[in-house]
Design an enzyme around this catalytic site. Structure first.
Site, PDB file in Angstrom:
ATOM      1  N   ASP A   1       0.811  -1.226   0.000  1.00  0.00           N
ATOM      2  CA  ASP A   1       0.000   0.000   0.000  1.00  0.00           C
ATOM      3  C   ASP A   1       0.840   1.270   0.000  1.00  0.00           C
ATOM      4  OD1 ASP A   1      -2.232  -1.653   0.118  1.00  0.00           O
ATOM      5  OD2 ASP A   1      -2.255  -1.639   2.307  1.00  0.00           O
TER       6      ASP A   1
ATOM      7  N   LYS B   1       1.807   2.219  -5.046  1.00  0.00           N
ATOM      8  CA  LYS B   1       2.344   1.677  -6.312  1.00  0.00           C
ATOM      9  C   LYS B   1       1.390   1.955  -7.476  1.00  0.00           C
ATOM     10  CE  LYS B   1       2.491  -2.421  -4.363  1.00  0.00           C
ATOM     11  NZ  LYS B   1       2.130  -2.048  -2.978  1.00  0.00           N
TER      12      LYS B   1
ATOM     13  N   GLY C   1      -4.466  -4.317  -3.803  1.00  0.00           N
ATOM     14  CA  GLY C   1      -5.459  -3.284  -4.092  1.00  0.00           C
ATOM     15  C   GLY C   1      -4.672  -2.059  -4.509  1.00  0.00           C
ATOM     16  N   HIS C   2      -4.629  -1.773  -5.801  1.00  0.00           N
ATOM     17  CA  HIS C   2      -3.820  -0.658  -6.318  1.00  0.00           C
ATOM     18  C   HIS C   2      -4.761   0.447  -6.774  1.00  0.00           C
ATOM     19  CE1 HIS C   2      -0.208  -3.555  -7.213  1.00  0.00           C
ATOM     20  NE2 HIS C   2      -0.574  -3.529  -5.940  1.00  0.00           N
TER      21      HIS C   2
ATOM     22  N   GLN D   1       2.088  -6.011  -3.267  1.00  0.00           N
ATOM     23  CA  GLN D   1       2.547  -6.133  -1.873  1.00  0.00           C
ATOM     24  C   GLN D   1       3.831  -5.306  -1.662  1.00  0.00           C
ATOM     25  OE1 GLN D   1       1.445  -9.474  -3.412  1.00  0.00           O
ATOM     26  NE2 GLN D   1      -0.451  -8.515  -2.798  1.00  0.00           N
TER      27      GLN D   1
HETATM   28  P1  GDP Z   1      -0.728   0.330  -3.512  1.00  0.00           P
HETATM   29  O1  GDP Z   1      -1.319  -0.948  -3.049  1.00  0.00           O
HETATM   30  O2  GDP Z   1       0.737   0.399  -3.273  1.00  0.00           O
HETATM   31  O3  GDP Z   1      -1.077   0.648  -4.939  1.00  0.00           O
HETATM   32  O4  GDP Z   1      -1.366   1.477  -2.618  1.00  0.00           O
HETATM   33  P2  GDP Z   1      -2.946   1.640  -2.264  1.00  0.00           P
HETATM   34  O5  GDP Z   1      -3.649   2.085  -3.478  1.00  0.00           O
HETATM   35  O6  GDP Z   1      -3.428   0.422  -1.579  1.00  0.00           O
HETATM   36  O7  GDP Z   1      -2.873   2.759  -1.150  1.00  0.00           O
HETATM   37  C1  GDP Z   1      -2.329   4.017  -1.414  1.00  0.00           C
HETATM   38  C2  GDP Z   1      -3.407   5.063  -1.132  1.00  0.00           C
HETATM   39  O8  GDP Z   1      -2.809   6.342  -1.114  1.00  0.00           O
HETATM   40  C3  GDP Z   1      -4.466   5.145  -2.225  1.00  0.00           C
HETATM   41  O9  GDP Z   1      -5.674   5.549  -1.637  1.00  0.00           O
HETATM   42  C4  GDP Z   1      -3.931   6.239  -3.147  1.00  0.00           C
HETATM   43  O10 GDP Z   1      -4.951   6.898  -3.875  1.00  0.00           O
HETATM   44  C5  GDP Z   1      -3.313   7.168  -2.161  1.00  0.00           C
HETATM   45  N1  GDP Z   1      -2.136   7.926  -2.646  1.00  0.00           N
HETATM   46  C6  GDP Z   1      -1.102   7.512  -3.402  1.00  0.00           C
HETATM   47  N2  GDP Z   1      -0.164   8.483  -3.491  1.00  0.00           N
HETATM   48  C7  GDP Z   1      -0.638   9.531  -2.791  1.00  0.00           C
HETATM   49  C8  GDP Z   1      -0.110  10.825  -2.460  1.00  0.00           C
HETATM   50  O11 GDP Z   1       0.988  11.193  -2.827  1.00  0.00           O
HETATM   51  N3  GDP Z   1      -0.890  11.621  -1.665  1.00  0.00           N
HETATM   52  C9  GDP Z   1      -2.113  11.228  -1.213  1.00  0.00           C
HETATM   53  N4  GDP Z   1      -2.791  12.069  -0.458  1.00  0.00           N
HETATM   54  N5  GDP Z   1      -2.631  10.024  -1.502  1.00  0.00           N
HETATM   55  C10 GDP Z   1      -1.890   9.183  -2.253  1.00  0.00           C
HETATM   56  P1  IMO Z   2      -0.843  -4.191  -2.254  1.00  0.00           P
HETATM   57  O1  IMO Z   2      -0.395  -4.763  -3.574  1.00  0.00           O
HETATM   58  C1  IMO Z   2      -0.949  -4.541   2.085  1.00  0.00           C
HETATM   59  C2  IMO Z   2      -0.962  -8.604   3.735  1.00  0.00           C
HETATM   60  C3  IMO Z   2      -2.199  -9.058   4.451  1.00  0.00           C
HETATM   61  C4  IMO Z   2      -1.584  -9.993   5.462  1.00  0.00           C
HETATM   62  C5  IMO Z   2      -0.453 -10.660   4.680  1.00  0.00           C
HETATM   63  C6  IMO Z   2      -0.816 -12.004   4.085  1.00  0.00           C
HETATM   64  O2  IMO Z   2      -2.142  -3.488  -2.314  1.00  0.00           O
HETATM   65  O3  IMO Z   2       0.257  -3.406  -1.636  1.00  0.00           O
HETATM   66  P2  IMO Z   2      -2.354 -12.766   2.046  1.00  0.00           P
HETATM   67  O4  IMO Z   2      -3.801 -12.523   1.765  1.00  0.00           O
HETATM   68  O5  IMO Z   2      -1.429 -12.232   0.993  1.00  0.00           O
HETATM   69  O6  IMO Z   2      -2.059 -14.193   2.373  1.00  0.00           O
HETATM   70  O7  IMO Z   2      -2.053 -11.939   3.402  1.00  0.00           O
HETATM   71  O8  IMO Z   2      -0.136  -9.762   3.632  1.00  0.00           O
HETATM   72  N1  IMO Z   2      -1.185  -8.099   2.346  1.00  0.00           N
HETATM   73  C7  IMO Z   2      -1.131  -6.818   2.004  1.00  0.00           C
HETATM   74  N2  IMO Z   2      -0.974  -5.709   2.750  1.00  0.00           N
HETATM   75  N3  IMO Z   2      -1.049  -4.441   0.741  1.00  0.00           N
HETATM   76  C8  IMO Z   2      -1.170  -5.539  -0.024  1.00  0.00           C
HETATM   77  O9  IMO Z   2      -1.133  -5.500  -1.366  1.00  0.00           O
HETATM   78  C9  IMO Z   2      -1.265  -6.799   0.599  1.00  0.00           C
HETATM   79  N4  IMO Z   2      -1.416  -8.066   0.158  1.00  0.00           N
HETATM   80  C10 IMO Z   2      -1.342  -8.851   1.233  1.00  0.00           C
HETATM   81  O10 IMO Z   2      -2.869  -7.974   5.053  1.00  0.00           O
HETATM   82  O11 IMO Z   2      -0.986  -9.256   6.489  1.00  0.00           O
HETATM   83 MG    MG Z   3      -2.882  -1.619  -1.828  1.00  0.00          MG
END
Ligand code: GDP
Ligand code: IMO
Ligand code: MG
Length: 428
Positions: A13, A16, A40-41, A224
């Site tokens: 999270d 990415k 979840g991207h 991840q």
């Molecule tokens: P990922 O799994 O690495 O793609 O990250 P996620 O999408 O799960 O979580 C990142 C969260 O931060 C999402 O809600 C994005 O929309 C948000 N986000 C990403 N970059 C920025 C930033 O520079 N500023 C803010 N405020 N939100 C951001």
């Molecule tokens: P993105 O790509 C954050 C965490 C789960 C748990 C552990 C194992 O959005 O960054 P799993 O279901 O993979 O067997 O769970 O890994 N986890 C993540 N945490 N971002 C993710 O993906 C994750 N994918 C798995 O919360 O701790």
């Molecule tokens: Mg994510």
């Protein structure tokens, strides 16, 4: 130079999805190389907001080819739902989304086992996403998995399903006292998927190597983060795949000489979902503030993310494991309101000081901080480093010095335009 790998440097999270969507404007092909719908991207585009679980985050760019590589595990029911959301945003994925025939399928029994196993672990659970990731990778390595290409052969699929379900139903009923799953129901459901996804099957390794030979620009999308890596993370509180740069080779089917450059994504603070150690975790109002300002709730499960300060030795460790020298630092804007910002520069471990992060000792590391005066002004509209307040620039300098990485990309908001690129970064 035609290929770039992008990996997460913390516990996932890191943002990415946003960075990949931004970079995708300059790439021909985006490939996911590991993980599954546990990811979840998030991508914001016009008035739409997507959380991509399996579709590569470059899909919004109309010219980009998106590939799900063989190192991934796919849940076709989730993928179908994801795809059904794209037309409302006028995104046509036909002939742009492909799946490697060797990608392993997540079947309903994988999800059931994930859920019941976690329940049985009680307070020792991992806190998985319950998407069947671990059980599916287990079958892959036990050599009993069912692959995407197997869907094309009804007989092979039917035979493997029958054999596996006999074992899985035994486990479900005897160990977990749960209901068995219906073979016919799964078989019929997957016959529908066979028809729906039939145009998407490719040999991903062959496709990517050919694209590379034609000098196409290829972006390898990690899911991840490095600390969730099965080998390099905080085991056993990890996922079941290899999100690190090494995972690209096996997960796509390209040799290491064909990964020309690597960038890691790190948040300007730290978060974690699920269980497991987290040295800089904050349990006070500051942690709450990071969570609310940062909107730190899981994009896949909606669970609140645990929050804490930026841990510099941790990122130094993950950058090293990935062999990278440059990072995309995201969510700087979330720190805008803080009077004082902490950066972890080392730890106390059993009464001794250390500057090194070690995932196996992680639960016993007590963080040591330096304090930086906050800038208390918005960075959201900054479009070059010069636009940043002095204190924010100081923060970046500290991050670069302590992680030994250059900040090549700085993200100051969730939208594409909220991005600052270092002039030395050659991919934009
Ligand atoms: P990922 O799994 O690495 O793609 O990250 P996620 O999408 O799960 O979580 C990142 C969260 O931060 C999402 O809600 C994005 O929309 C948000 N986000 C990403 N970059 C920025 C930033 O520079 N500023 C803010 N405020 N939100 C951001
Ligand atoms: P993105 O790509 C954050 C965490 C789960 C748990 C552990 C194992 O959005 O960054 P799993 O279901 O993979 O067997 O769970 O890994 N986890 C993540 N945490 N971002 C993710 O993906 C994750 N994918 C798995 O919360 O701790
Ligand atoms: Mg994510």
């Amino acid at each position: 130079m035609s290929s770039l790998g992008l990996v997460g440097l913390q516990w996932g999270d890191e943002g990415k999805g946003k960075i990949i969507d931004f970079l995708a404007q300059n790439f021909d092909v985006i490939v996911r190389y590991q993980g599954g719908p546990n990811a979840g991207h998030t991508v914001y585009w016009e008035n739409f907001h997507f959380a991509f679980h399996q579709v590569p985050s470059g899909i919004i760019n109309k010219k980009t080819i998106c590939i799900i590589g063989r190192g991934c595990v796919i849940d076709l029911s989730v993928l179908k739902e994801e795809l059904n959301q794209l037309p409302q945003a006028k995104i046509d994925y036909a002939k742009r989304l492909f799946i490697d025939s060797k990608t392993h399928l997540i079947l309903p029994y994988h999800k059931a086992i994930d859920k019941y196993r976690e329940e049985a672990l009680g307070n020792k659970k991992i806190g998985t996403t319950a998407r069947g990731i671990g059980p599916c990778y287990e079958d892959k390595f036990a050599r009993i998995g069912i692959r995407f290409g197997d869907l094309n052969n009804e007989e092979v699929f039917g035979e493997r399903l029958k054999r596996n379900l006999a074992q899985k139903n035994f486990l479900l009923m005897e160990l977990y006292k749960a209901e068995p799953l219906s073979e016919k129901k799964i078989y019929d459901e997957y016959q529908e998927y066979a028809a729906f996804f039939s145009d998407m099957i490719i040999d991903g390794s062959d496709y990517i190597n050919s694209a590379y030979e034609k000098n196409k620009k290829i972006l390898f999308e990690g899911a991840q983060g490095t600390l969730l890596d099965i080998d390099h993370g905080t085991y056993p509180f990890v996922t079941s795949s290899s999100p690190t740069a090494g995972g690209i080779c096996t997960g796509v089917g390209v040799g290491p000489t064909r990964i020309d450059d690597i960038i890691g994504v790190a948040k300007a603070y730290t978060t974690r979902v699920g269980m497991g150690p987290f040295p800089t975790e904050l349990f006070d109002d500051t942690g709450k503030l990071l969570q609310t300002r940062g909107g730190e709730f899981g994009a896949t499960t909606g669970r609140p993310r645990r929050c804490g300060w930026f841990d510099a030795p941790l990122v130094r460790y993950t950058a090293r494991v990935n062999g990278l020298k440059q990072i995309a630092l995201t969510k700087l804007d979330i720190l805008d309101e803080f009077k004082e910002i902490n950066i972890c520069v080392g730890y106390t471990y059993k009464d001794e000081k250390t500057e090194d992060f070690n995932p196996d000792l992680c639960s016993e590391l007590k963080p040591e901080y330096i304090k930086i005066e906050g800038w208390q002004t918005s960075t959201k509209t900054a479009r070059s480093i010069k636009d940043l307040p002095n204190q924010a620039r100081k923060y970046l300098e500290k991050v670069e010095e302590l992680t030994r990485c250059k900040v090549s990309i700085l993200s100051v908001g969730e939208k594409r335009q909220d991005t600052i690129i270092n002039p030395d970064f050659k991919w934009v």
